[in-house]
Design an enzyme around this catalytic site. Structure first.
Site, PDB file in Angstrom:
ATOM      1  N   LYS A  80       0.780  -0.969   0.040  1.00  0.00           N
ATOM      2  CA  LYS A  80      -0.106  -0.215  -0.122  1.00  0.00           C
ATOM      3  C   LYS A  80       1.225   1.291  -0.183  1.00  0.00           C
ATOM      4  O   LYS A  80       1.608   0.877   0.803  1.00  0.00           O
ATOM      5  CB  LYS A  80      -1.077  -0.019   1.391  1.00  0.00           C
ATOM      6  CG  LYS A  80      -1.522   0.880   1.211  1.00  0.00           C
ATOM      7  CD  LYS A  80      -2.585   1.215   2.736  1.00  0.00           C
ATOM      8  CE  LYS A  80      -3.422   2.092   2.920  1.00  0.00           C
ATOM      9  NZ  LYS A  80      -3.903   2.685   4.759  1.00  0.00           N
ATOM     10  N   PRO A  98      -0.872   9.603  -0.092  1.00  0.00           N
ATOM     11  CA  PRO A  98       0.210   9.587  -0.070  1.00  0.00           C
ATOM     12  C   PRO A  98       1.107   8.536   1.380  1.00  0.00           C
ATOM     13  O   PRO A  98       0.628  10.346   1.956  1.00  0.00           O
ATOM     14  CB  PRO A  98       0.638   9.822  -1.393  1.00  0.00           C
ATOM     15  CG  PRO A  98       0.659  11.322  -1.974  1.00  0.00           C
ATOM     16  CD  PRO A  98      -0.491  11.242  -1.185  1.00  0.00           C
ATOM     17  N   LEU A 333     -11.116  -2.359  19.153  1.00  0.00           N
ATOM     18  CA  LEU A 333     -12.027  -2.124  19.483  1.00  0.00           C
ATOM     19  C   LEU A 333     -13.105  -2.099  20.903  1.00  0.00           C
ATOM     20  O   LEU A 333     -13.487  -1.601  21.081  1.00  0.00           O
ATOM     21  CB  LEU A 333     -13.400  -3.059  18.740  1.00  0.00           C
ATOM     22  CG  LEU A 333     -12.903  -3.710  16.571  1.00  0.00           C
ATOM     23  CD1 LEU A 333     -13.303  -4.873  16.465  1.00  0.00           C
ATOM     24  CD2 LEU A 333     -12.740  -1.753  15.928  1.00  0.00           C
ATOM     25  N   ILE A 346      -5.830  -0.385  13.394  1.00  0.00           N
ATOM     26  CA  ILE A 346      -4.553  -1.857  14.394  1.00  0.00           C
ATOM     27  C   ILE A 346      -3.362  -0.896  14.756  1.00  0.00           C
ATOM     28  O   ILE A 346      -2.714  -1.314  15.292  1.00  0.00           O
ATOM     29  CB  ILE A 346      -3.851  -2.752  12.867  1.00  0.00           C
ATOM     30  CG1 ILE A 346      -4.923  -3.073  12.303  1.00  0.00           C
ATOM     31  CG2 ILE A 346      -2.630  -2.814  12.564  1.00  0.00           C
ATOM     32  CD1 ILE A 346      -4.744  -4.601  10.785  1.00  0.00           C
TER      33      ILE A 346
END
Length: 501
Positions: A80, A98, A333, A346
């Protein structure tokens, strides 16, 4: 170990958060004799939608001594280079957030200030012209950062997309090899001492698990932090009204792009996360503006035939009022939820763990130490909240009731101040150490069409004709790297081959 040292830790809940905690704590406490037990039930599923990360994920994997060549194939991971946002400012509009550097510093001024002047001088600069990550992403190519090579590669950064269920399985094996004990049971409740601390976990079917420190990774239900300790929840629905998500996988229709895609929809937004074996899709939306059936129709119209029935999740944006209460720390969570627009879920697990190590307790659990931890995490959550909210509040869309309300919603004070500062002079003033730097805020401001009334006056000290002359060279360097880089597919195939060798 001293008489008051933590001798045992119980982690409630597996999934990504639980096994990340097990891996890092076993690494940090090795040699101390501290026993770590993770209790998870095979009957309780994990959410498994947090499949996109940000660059610090590599720091975490390095810290727990994970071999990337083994991890990437096992997690069906892809690379990614950033996030591409479609239809957020207006339908048909697109922009990048980016990773990595942007242009070059000129006379000690960050390049985004030069970017503002270039536009004021009648030029038409774009982010991909000066961001290697964005340019590679648009080309479907991948290069790896190399600080030894002068030029764009030195400042490139990247992250990963991965299958969260496979990652939890990989980390479970990694943690168990480090001595973490896995207990396949379900926790019925927490038994408290007279002073309100957790004394032991009562297990369904009989038996108990006692520890000095408890880590709650039980998900939205907050089995320990909320149900047992009543930490309370700070509801941010007035700012972030999305409270539902639908998730559905699809097959690849082409090579996986090296970026996350976030597409604005009628009542929220849709993610597209390419993995090696499938594509993760989801629609985050507000039930106040669209019902579940219509949301599912909108998602399926966009993604086509899914590989499985869409899964529905319900949530409330916000955080626990205290994420560490007595001898219990909530992660993932269980500590709070922000919609995954900037892939922070994360990272917040990582950040909570790092701060836990920075404030690691003994069995006295000093309240002032716990308070310092809670302040740090609360500030981080609120900063991330504001960053996500910026994507909504600056929109020019008025085609649905959802977007009209988003543009008109009053802002938290700190975000309102940031917005006005940027509009006045193009500055952001992010605090040192914040995850989202001035540059990250610039990308969203720029992408959402927020134009400053003035630029940094110190840019005027540079000879702009000389600056104008080097701009094409900066773009040409990026173009050269892109042309010489393999496709994302080819780069992944090389890693898979190395792993199999």
């Amino acid at each position: 170990m001293s008489d008051r040292s933590i001798r045992s830790i119980a982690i409630v809940g597996g999934g990504t958060a639980g096994w990340m905690a097990a891996c890092l704590l076993s690494q940090a406490l090795r040699g101390t004799g501290c026993a770590i037990t993770l209790v998870e039930s095979p009957d309780i599923g994990t959410v498994g939608v947090g499949e996109a990360t940000i660059p610090p994920i590599f720091d975490f994997l390095k810290l727990i001594e994970v071999d990337l060549d083994a991890f990437i194939p096992a997690a069906q991971a892809t690379f990614k280079l950033g996030i591409k946002f479609d239809d957020w400012r207006a339908i048909g509009d697109s922009y990048w957030h980016p990773f990595g550097t942007f242009g070059v510093s000129i006379d000690r001024r960050p390049f985004h200030h030069v970017f503002h002047k270039a536009r004021a001088q009648g030029l038409d600069p774009t982010v991909p012209q000066f961001s290697l990550a964005a340019a590679l992403g648009d080309a479907g190519r991948l290069a790896h950062p190399d600080p030894r090579v002068p030029g764009p590669l030195a400042g490139l950064r990247q992250a990963l997309h991965f299958d969260a269920v496979l990652v939890a399985r990989f980390l479970r094996d990694h943690a168990e090899r480090r001595g973490v004990r896995r207990l396949e049971r379900e926790v019925a409740e927490a038994r408290l001492r007279d002073d309100g601390f957790i004394e032991a976990l009562t297990l369904k079917g009989g038996g108990e698990l006692a520890a000095d420190l408890y880590i709650d990774c039980s998900g939205f239900r907050g089995l320990l932090i909320e149900q047992a300790l009543g930490a309370g929840y700070e509801d941010w629905t007035r700012w972030l009204p999305c409270d539902r998500a639908l998730a559905a996988p699809t097959a690849h229709a082409g090579p996986p792009p090296p970026y996350t895609q976030a597409v604005a929809q009628d009542a929220g937004w849709r993610w597209r996360i390419p993995l090696q074996h499938r594509v993760g899709n989801g629609y985050v939306y507000s039930s106040a503006f669209i019902d579940d059936g219509a949301a599912q129709d909108e998602l399926l119209t966009a993604i086509g035939q899914p590989l499985a029935e869409p899964r529905k999740l319900s949530f409330t944006a916000g955080r626990r009022k205290t994420m560490w209460s007595r001898n219990c720390v909530a992660l993932g969570l269980a500590s709070g939820f922000l919609e995954p627009l900037e892939s922070t879920s994360i990272h917040l697990v990582c950040s909570g763990l790092y701060k836990l190590l920075d404030h690691f307790p003994d069995r006295d659990f000093a309240p002032v130490n716990i308070a310092a931890y809670n302040r740090a995490l609360a500030d981080e959550y609120e900063t991330y909240r504001d960053f996500i909210l910026l994507h909504y509040c600056a929109t020019a869309r008025d085609d649905t009731a959802f977007w009209r309300e988003r543009a008109a919603t009053p802002l938290p004070d700190r975000l309102a101040e940031r917005l006005e500062l940027y509009r006045a002079c193009g500055r952001v003033d992010a605090k040192p150490g914040e995850l989202f730097t001035d540059l990250s805020w610039f990308y969203i401001f720029e992408g959402m069409g927020v134009t400053p009334r003035a630029y940094d006056p110190l840019v005027e000290t540079s000879n702009f004709e000389q600056v104008r002359a080097i701009l094409p060279d900066l773009t040409a360097r990026i173009d050269t790297v892109v042309a010489q880089s393999p496709t994302h597919d080819a780069a992944l195939a090389a890693i898979v081959r190395r792993s199999a060798a």
